[in-house]
Write a protein that holds these residues in place. Sequence first.
Motif, mmCIF file in Angstrom:
data_model
loop_
_atom_site.group_PDB
_atom_site.id
_atom_site.type_symbol
_atom_site.label_atom_id
_atom_site.label_comp_id
_atom_site.label_asym_id
_atom_site.label_seq_id
_atom_site.Cartn_x
_atom_site.Cartn_y
_atom_site.Cartn_z
ATOM 1 N N GLU A 1 8.069 10.683 8.528
ATOM 2 C CA GLU A 1 6.918 11.362 7.932
ATOM 3 C C GLU A 1 6.940 11.314 6.408
ATOM 4 O O GLU A 1 5.881 11.284 5.769
ATOM 5 N N LEU A 2 8.124 11.319 5.802
ATOM 6 C CA LEU A 2 8.207 11.301 4.344
ATOM 7 C C LEU A 2 7.673 9.984 3.797
ATOM 8 O O LEU A 2 6.873 9.962 2.854
ATOM 9 N N HIS A 3 8.098 8.875 4.361
ATOM 10 C CA HIS A 3 7.588 7.588 3.903
ATOM 11 C C HIS A 3 6.116 7.411 4.254
ATOM 12 O O HIS A 3 5.394 6.684 3.562
ATOM 13 N N MET A 4 5.676 8.051 5.313
ATOM 14 C CA MET A 4 4.252 8.073 5.617
ATOM 15 C C MET A 4 3.463 8.621 4.431
ATOM 16 O O MET A 4 2.478 8.018 3.974
ATOM 17 N N VAL A 5 3.912 9.766 3.900
ATOM 18 C CA VAL A 5 3.236 10.382 2.757
ATOM 19 C C VAL A 5 3.357 9.503 1.522
ATOM 20 O O VAL A 5 2.383 9.273 0.796
ATOM 21 N N PHE A 6 4.553 8.982 1.269
ATOM 22 C CA PHE A 6 4.771 8.167 0.071
ATOM 23 C C PHE A 6 3.941 6.887 0.084
ATOM 24 O O PHE A 6 3.448 6.441 -0.951
ATOM 25 N N MET A 7 3.776 6.276 1.239
ATOM 26 C CA MET A 7 2.981 5.046 1.305
ATOM 27 C C MET A 7 1.510 5.320 1.004
ATOM 28 O O MET A 7 0.841 4.545 0.314
ATOM 29 N N VAL A 8 0.995 6.421 1.501
ATOM 30 C CA VAL A 8 -0.399 6.789 1.193
ATOM 31 C C VAL A 8 -0.541 7.093 -0.295
ATOM 32 O O VAL A 8 -1.488 6.628 -0.954
ATOM 33 N N LEU A 9 0.399 7.857 -0.850
ATOM 34 C CA LEU A 9 0.342 8.189 -2.279
ATOM 35 C C LEU A 9 0.464 6.942 -3.144
ATOM 36 O O LEU A 9 -0.243 6.797 -4.150
ATOM 37 N N LEU A 10 1.364 6.039 -2.778
ATOM 38 C CA LEU A 10 1.568 4.820 -3.556
ATOM 39 C C LEU A 10 0.289 4.010 -3.645
ATOM 40 O O LEU A 10 -0.132 3.602 -4.743
ATOM 41 N N HIS A 11 -0.361 3.779 -2.522
ATOM 42 C CA HIS A 11 -1.545 2.927 -2.530
ATOM 43 C C HIS A 11 -2.746 3.640 -3.154
ATOM 44 O O HIS A 11 -3.574 3.005 -3.807
ATOM 45 N N ALA A 12 -2.814 4.950 -2.982
ATOM 46 C CA ALA A 12 -3.888 5.696 -3.640
ATOM 47 C C ALA A 12 -3.707 5.659 -5.157
ATOM 48 O O ALA A 12 -4.683 5.477 -5.911
ATOM 49 N N ALA A 13 -2.464 5.816 -5.630
ATOM 50 C CA ALA A 13 -2.202 5.787 -7.069
ATOM 51 C C ALA A 13 -2.462 4.402 -7.654
ATOM 52 O O ALA A 13 -3.083 4.267 -8.716
ATOM 53 N N LEU A 14 -2.000 3.359 -6.973
ATOM 54 C CA LEU A 14 -2.242 2.001 -7.455
ATOM 55 C C LEU A 14 -3.740 1.689 -7.511
ATOM 56 O O LEU A 14 -4.219 1.068 -8.467
ATOM 57 N N LEU B 1 -5.182 0.870 5.726
ATOM 58 C CA LEU B 1 -4.141 0.607 6.713
ATOM 59 C C LEU B 1 -3.070 1.700 6.683
ATOM 60 O O LEU B 1 -2.613 2.163 7.743
ATOM 61 N N SER B 2 -2.670 2.117 5.483
ATOM 62 C CA SER B 2 -1.679 3.194 5.364
ATOM 63 C C SER B 2 -2.181 4.474 6.005
ATOM 64 O O SER B 2 -1.432 5.174 6.714
ATOM 65 N N LEU B 3 -3.433 4.791 5.763
ATOM 66 C CA LEU B 3 -4.018 6.007 6.350
ATOM 67 C C LEU B 3 -4.097 5.904 7.868
ATOM 68 O O LEU B 3 -3.846 6.895 8.580
ATOM 69 N N ALA B 4 -4.439 4.728 8.374
ATOM 70 C CA ALA B 4 -4.521 4.552 9.821
ATOM 71 C C ALA B 4 -3.147 4.706 10.473
ATOM 72 O O ALA B 4 -3.010 5.401 11.496
ATOM 73 N N CYS B 5 -2.138 4.099 9.875
ATOM 74 C CA CYS B 5 -0.776 4.242 10.407
ATOM 75 C C CYS B 5 -0.295 5.684 10.274
ATOM 76 O O CYS B 5 0.387 6.210 11.172
ATOM 77 N N ALA B 6 -0.639 6.313 9.147
ATOM 78 C CA ALA B 6 -0.253 7.709 8.948
ATOM 79 C C ALA B 6 -0.894 8.616 9.996
ATOM 80 O O ALA B 6 -0.273 9.583 10.458
#
Length: 471
Positions: free
Chosen positions: A189-202, A223-228
């Motif tokens: 779950e932690l990397h789930m959040v970080f991946m969404v934040l990373l792509h949103a920030a970029l 894609l990150s949101l769908a996987c999340a």
Amino acid sequence: MDPGLQRWFLPLLLLVLALYVLLARFVHPYADDWSYAVAGMRTELLPRLWDEYHLWNGRYFSNVLVLRGPLVLGLEHGLTIYRFVPVALILLTWAGAYVLIRTITAGIVDRSRALFGALVFVLVFLNVMPDISEGIYWYTGSVTYQLANALSLFLVAGWAVVLRSPGKPGTSLPIAMALLVVVIVGCNELHMVFMVLLHAALLAFRYRSSGRVHPALAAMLVLSLACAAIVYFAPGNEMRGGQFPQRQHFFHSLWWGALQTGRFLLAWIFSPALLIMSILYIPVGRWLAQRVPLFDNAFGLKPLMAAAVVVVPVYLAMALPYWSTGILGQHRTVNATLFFFLPTWFMMLTVIDVNVLRKGGFRSLPFERNRTMLSILLALALLFTRNTGAIVSDFWNQRLSSYDAQLEWRYRILVWTQRTGTDRVTLPALKDPPRSLHILEATADPTHWINRSMAYYFGADTLDIAVVPDP
């Protein structure tokens, strides 16, 4: 680092790395390793994954790895592979750091310096890590968190290539990056959040600089949101969360998240290895700024924004467990948070140097003349403080060999009791366990889930196991 300084410093770093590699020789499975191995040995994979998703969590990728881990092969062969996994993860992390350094510096840093810098990064991470047992040497924890950490380095390197390229990238790199996103989000779950934040920030930074939405970034965010969503909306999350009656207290989560953020940030920043490495990094960052526009532009950040990039992910990683469980939880999530903190910390140092120190007239800093002494202190810190110091102590006092012998003897007793059909066995608790490896030991209660999992693993389903200290 000067080539001459690097030549004598490298053997010391390799010695430190060798200690972490040798430590893997003495690790043994514990806790969830036994229960997941039993589940993997006794159930079909797909039905069990379905049960995990509906009854425990939505980690669709890491659940495959823990249910088909090395111990499924049996202890005789599985333990060897089990001990190889930490070594493989350390080397994979080193490789990921190397690829990232080479990529973000646009090839300005040659291979030897990139390998050297990546090794320093890995060793600082291992040295400062709050719990190396859960982070590296415990199979269930490491393939859930550290594997995702290492793969994240390759993903960020991929974005460095895509965003720097003036044209459209080929199909192979975006496909590989998409697969990495699917795997990383599916680990925990932690990397789930970080991946969404990373792509949103970029996506936001790219839009701010160009005024346009980057299509590849937008697609990867979707894609990150769908996987999340697959992970977050798993029915098992609610079932698991029901075991924590103190969860979902808003102000409690905010307050304790802030306290834990301050606690770990101070512990990390003022750890000897990271503190000395931070001082040594300033001239390195200035050397890079003269050659790489990304560093000279301070990554497009101002000091306050850079500080937010450092602090906000750490705060989220501390507050979210309090929201979902009411407690901080295991240190494996803190280990993963440290991994993301380190590169953002050095990024912030560059931002402060470009926007504050150099603009304030600090073109030369006193410690730049003392790099040899600082390098010696860094080597000593990496070798004798925190986690590495505990490993050195364990080898010196033979705690690791004793720990290994005690558990090997325990396995032989359990095999013997299974063959003889014994109903109950009392085993002595570990004497003088190692300081570098912290395990969750079985208990004096034969009905405890760890005790039951060990009995099941050794095929002695009716055996009552009690682990008690010697009188």
